[in-house]
Write a protein that holds these residues in place. Structure first.
Motif, short mmCIF file in Angstrom:
data_model
loop_
_atom_site.label_atom_id
_atom_site.label_comp_id
_atom_site.label_asym_id
_atom_site.label_seq_id
_atom_site.Cartn_x
_atom_site.Cartn_y
_atom_site.Cartn_z
N ALA A 479 0.89 -1.17 0.00
CA ALA A 479 0.00 0.00 0.00
C ALA A 479 0.91 1.21 0.00
O ALA A 479 1.73 1.37 0.91
CB ALA A 479 -0.90 0.01 1.23
N VAL A 480 0.82 2.02 -1.04
CA VAL A 480 1.74 3.16 -1.14
C VAL A 480 0.98 4.47 -1.32
O VAL A 480 -0.14 4.48 -1.81
CB VAL A 480 2.74 3.00 -2.32
CG1 VAL A 480 3.65 1.82 -2.10
CG2 VAL A 480 2.03 2.91 -3.66
N VAL A 481 1.65 5.54 -0.93
CA VAL A 481 1.17 6.87 -1.31
C VAL A 481 2.19 7.43 -2.29
O VAL A 481 3.39 7.14 -2.21
CB VAL A 481 1.03 7.85 -0.12
CG1 VAL A 481 -0.25 7.61 0.63
CG2 VAL A 481 2.22 7.76 0.81
N SER A 482 1.68 8.21 -3.21
CA SER A 482 2.55 8.78 -4.23
C SER A 482 1.85 10.01 -4.78
O SER A 482 0.62 10.10 -4.74
CB SER A 482 2.75 7.76 -5.35
OG SER A 482 3.44 8.36 -6.41
N GLU A 483 2.64 10.92 -5.31
CA GLU A 483 2.01 12.08 -5.94
C GLU A 483 1.81 11.79 -7.41
O GLU A 483 0.81 12.15 -8.00
CB GLU A 483 2.92 13.30 -5.76
CG GLU A 483 2.15 14.58 -5.56
CD GLU A 483 3.10 15.74 -5.40
OE1 GLU A 483 2.95 16.69 -6.15
OE2 GLU A 483 3.99 15.66 -4.55
N ASP A 484 2.74 11.12 -8.00
CA ASP A 484 2.70 10.96 -9.45
C ASP A 484 3.34 9.65 -9.91
O ASP A 484 3.74 9.54 -11.06
CB ASP A 484 3.43 12.13 -10.10
CG ASP A 484 4.77 12.39 -9.42
OD1 ASP A 484 5.37 11.42 -8.94
OD2 ASP A 484 5.19 13.55 -9.35
N ALA A 485 3.50 8.70 -9.02
CA ALA A 485 4.06 7.37 -9.32
C ALA A 485 5.57 7.39 -9.56
O ALA A 485 6.18 6.34 -9.70
CB ALA A 485 3.37 6.70 -10.51
N MET A 486 6.17 8.56 -9.58
CA MET A 486 7.61 8.59 -9.84
C MET A 486 8.40 8.35 -8.56
O MET A 486 9.52 7.85 -8.59
CB MET A 486 8.01 9.89 -10.52
CG MET A 486 7.31 9.97 -11.87
SD MET A 486 7.68 11.43 -12.79
CE MET A 486 9.10 10.93 -13.69
N THR A 487 7.80 8.73 -7.44
CA THR A 487 8.35 8.33 -6.15
C THR A 487 7.16 7.82 -5.33
O THR A 487 6.01 8.17 -5.63
CB THR A 487 8.99 9.52 -5.40
OG1 THR A 487 7.97 10.51 -5.22
CG2 THR A 487 10.16 10.11 -6.14
N ALA A 488 7.42 6.99 -4.35
CA ALA A 488 6.31 6.46 -3.55
C ALA A 488 6.82 6.10 -2.17
O ALA A 488 8.00 5.77 -1.99
CB ALA A 488 5.69 5.24 -4.21
N ASP A 489 5.90 6.14 -1.20
CA ASP A 489 6.25 5.74 0.15
C ASP A 489 5.21 4.73 0.62
O ASP A 489 4.05 4.81 0.23
CB ASP A 489 6.23 6.98 1.07
CG ASP A 489 7.00 6.73 2.36
OD1 ASP A 489 7.56 5.63 2.53
OD2 ASP A 489 7.03 7.65 3.19
N TRP A 490 5.62 3.79 1.45
CA TRP A 490 4.66 2.83 1.97
C TRP A 490 3.80 3.50 3.03
O TRP A 490 4.23 4.46 3.67
CB TRP A 490 5.36 1.58 2.50
CG TRP A 490 6.39 1.84 3.56
CD1 TRP A 490 7.67 2.26 3.37
CD2 TRP A 490 6.21 1.74 4.98
NE1 TRP A 490 8.31 2.40 4.57
CE2 TRP A 490 7.44 2.08 5.58
CE3 TRP A 490 5.14 1.37 5.79
CZ2 TRP A 490 7.62 2.07 6.96
CZ3 TRP A 490 5.32 1.36 7.17
CH2 TRP A 490 6.55 1.72 7.73
#
Ligand code: XMP
Length: 530
Positions: A479-490
């Motif tokens: 399960a991740v959060v991301s602004e634009d799929a170029m970076t992501a955090d769990w």
């Protein structure tokens, strides 16, 4: 010069074909000249967020700009000292008589044009750095005296022409921002990335404190422009539009229909979809009023994937098969529309000689690139990031639940079942994924999360079921959060959500005796497993 490494700042040059909306230049737009930074389009996006129209252009098209309101020269991977380094027609640039900002490579180029020199880097500066404002000026109005910025360069501006003012330095006193006239600036750092904490304010200052006369961005006008552009590009041709039910293809299909072009929306069941997905997609398109044709090609896809374990090969097989199936369904198709977004273009490094492939997105395989070269691929969303597509979808009246579905990759579960794909593995992955997503919805976490899924790992682990030894597979939940799929955090989900999902999976999904939660950020991991 920016560094070429595989990271969010890796460099890429987008092919001319991908600059697609710019036939309709808008008077007063902020024109961004793309010197090859992976984040050039991010500058455009930030300008749009600040409320102004912006487009990206290859530097060679500077002469074609039609009354821009301001011009930004992006960063790039090259060094100004290289023999054939990309240049700027300085006389032309000046002839527009509008505010100009050079970022990283753009700054170095402007420094040379103003009589300065650039020193090839001996050491590189990559990552967070301190910006120390040295002089009151339009660019740094209201910006903290010291703040964090993001650097990604090795070359530096050495000597400076007579009129040049140093308006900021790094903490060692090295100049990192220059001013050549009341409206012409250069900055060594990247204001467009969120790691530059006051980057947006600096961009806003450039746009609003320099007397620029800028065209205002609003989503309704943007939508109208896109519809007009689609109508113009398509003409009388019939467009085949591949739909998956995801946000991008749903927005694309609705856009095409609203543009009034001849469109056939085709949904291909590739056998790699999630549980009940085909039925759900049919209902969704009924809701938005776009008829779809459903093609069951699952056997073809799964047969072609038999025995294939290499991730890149899987992607290529799936991408090519998509096109084959499309062309098989509708002969004499003149145009193929795809819901490709900007991150897909940039990560597949589709054209550039200096590009670096991170992974081949299924809509950037060779066959599609050939069609693209023949002008047979339409990608109206290729300049946009996911959240911008959602905003566009909302303005098209697409229901909330369709716009907030988590993204699902074109190659489907194939990238979530590392190794060879089999029906049995897919069934396990589907069952676990369904439990996971339902648990996220039940607990109210689904919309907090940008993307979530279950992956079936290619390992067997020892466990105990009843009084028996079990030797079964492991499921990884992501399960991740991301602004634009170029970076992501769990996502730090509540333990009870993880516990409930894990219990349900272990108790009801046959073949699983272990559940893991993936706590990897992107980079260095990617969102999907393959
Ligand atoms: P990665 O795994 O590259 O994923 O961090 C970033 C985002 O892109 C989606 N994704 C794809 N989407 N075709 C697509 O349409 C693809 O081949 C593809 N591969 C990854 C992924 O689900 C995530 O949202």
């Amino acid at each position: 010069m920016c560094w070429r490494i595989i990271s969010p700042f890796d460099t890429v040059l987008v092919c001319a074909n991908d600059y697609r909306l710019h036939n309709m230049m808008i008077e007063g737009e902020v024109s961004v000249l793309d010197y090859g930074s992976q984040y050039s389009q991010l500058i455009v996006r930030r300008v749009r967020e600040l409320g102004f129209v912006s487009h990206l252009y290859p530097p060679a098209r500077l002469g074609e700009l039609n009354k821009p309101g301001a011009i930004i020269l992006s960063g790039g991977p090259r060094s100004t000292s290289e023999k054939d380094a990309p240049d700027v027609d300085f006389a032309k640039l000046n002839s527009f008589n509008v505010p100009v900002l050079g970022v990283c490579y753009g700054m170095q180029l402007l420094n040379i044009k103003h009589g300065g020199t650039v020193k090839p880097g001996v050491t590189r500066e990559y990552g967070p750095a301190k910006l120390v404002v040295a002089q009151d000026c339009a660019l740094f109005k209201g910006v903290s005296h010291e703040s964090q910025v993001w650097m990604s360069h090795s070359d530096t501006c050495q000597d400076r022409g007579g009129e040049t003012k140093v308006i900021a330095t790094n903490e060692d006193g090295v100049p990192v921002a220059l001013q050549w006239s009341p409206t012409c600036f250069g900055i060594q750092f990247h204001p467009e990335v969120t790691h530059s904490h006051e980057g947006t304010s600096i961009l806003r200052n450039f746009l609003t404190n320099t007397g620029a006369k800028l065209a205002k961005f609003d989503i309704q006008a943007f939508k109208a422009q896109m519809l007009a552009q689609i109508k113009h590009d398509v003409g009388d041709r019939e467009v085949i539009c591949g739909v998956s039910g995801g946000v991008d293809s749903t927005v694309l299909a609705v856009l095409l229909q609203r543009a009034g072009v001849k469109v056939r929306a085709i949904y291909i069941d590739n056998g790699l979809m999630r549980l009940n997905e085909t039925a759900e997609v049919k209902t969704q398109f009924e809701e938005v009023g776009v008829p779809i044709e459903v093609v069951d090609a699952s056997k073809r896809f799964l047969d072609a994937l038999k025995g294939v374990t290499d991730p890149e090969q899987k992607r290529k097989i799936i991408g090519t098969m998509f096109v084959d199936v499309f062309w098989g369904v509708a002969d004499n198709v003149e145009l193929l529309a795809q819901g490709t977004l900007y991150p897909d273009v940039i990560e597949s490094a589709t054209s550039g000689s200096i590009a670096s492939v991170i992974k081949t997105h299924h809509n950037r395989v060779d066959r599609i690139m050939e069609l693209k070269a023949q002008g047979k691929v339409l990608e109206p969303l290729a300049e946009l990031f996911k959240d911008e597509v959602r905003a566009l979808g909302q303005s098209l009246g697409i229901p909330h639940h369709a716009l907030w579905r988590h993204p699902f990759p074109g190659p489907g579960l194939a990238v979530r079942v590392p190794g060879e794909i089999t029906q049995e593995k897919l069934a396990i992955c589907r069952a676990a994924d369904d439990i996971w997503i339902k648990e996220l919805r039940r607990s109210g976490q689904y919309e907090r999360v940008w993307q979530a899924y279950a992956a079936l790992l290619p390992v067997k682990t020892v466990g105990v079921k009843g009084d028996e030894r079990s030797y079964e597979a492991a499921i990884s939940l992501r399960a991740v959060v991301s602004e634009d799929a170029m970076t992501a955090d769990w996502v730090e989900l509540p333990y009870e959500v993880l516990r409930a999902a894990s219990n349900k999976i272990l108790n009801s999904v046959k073949g699983i005796n272990r559940v893991l939660y993936d706590i990897s950020t992107k980079p260095p991991a990617s969102i999907e497993w393959e």
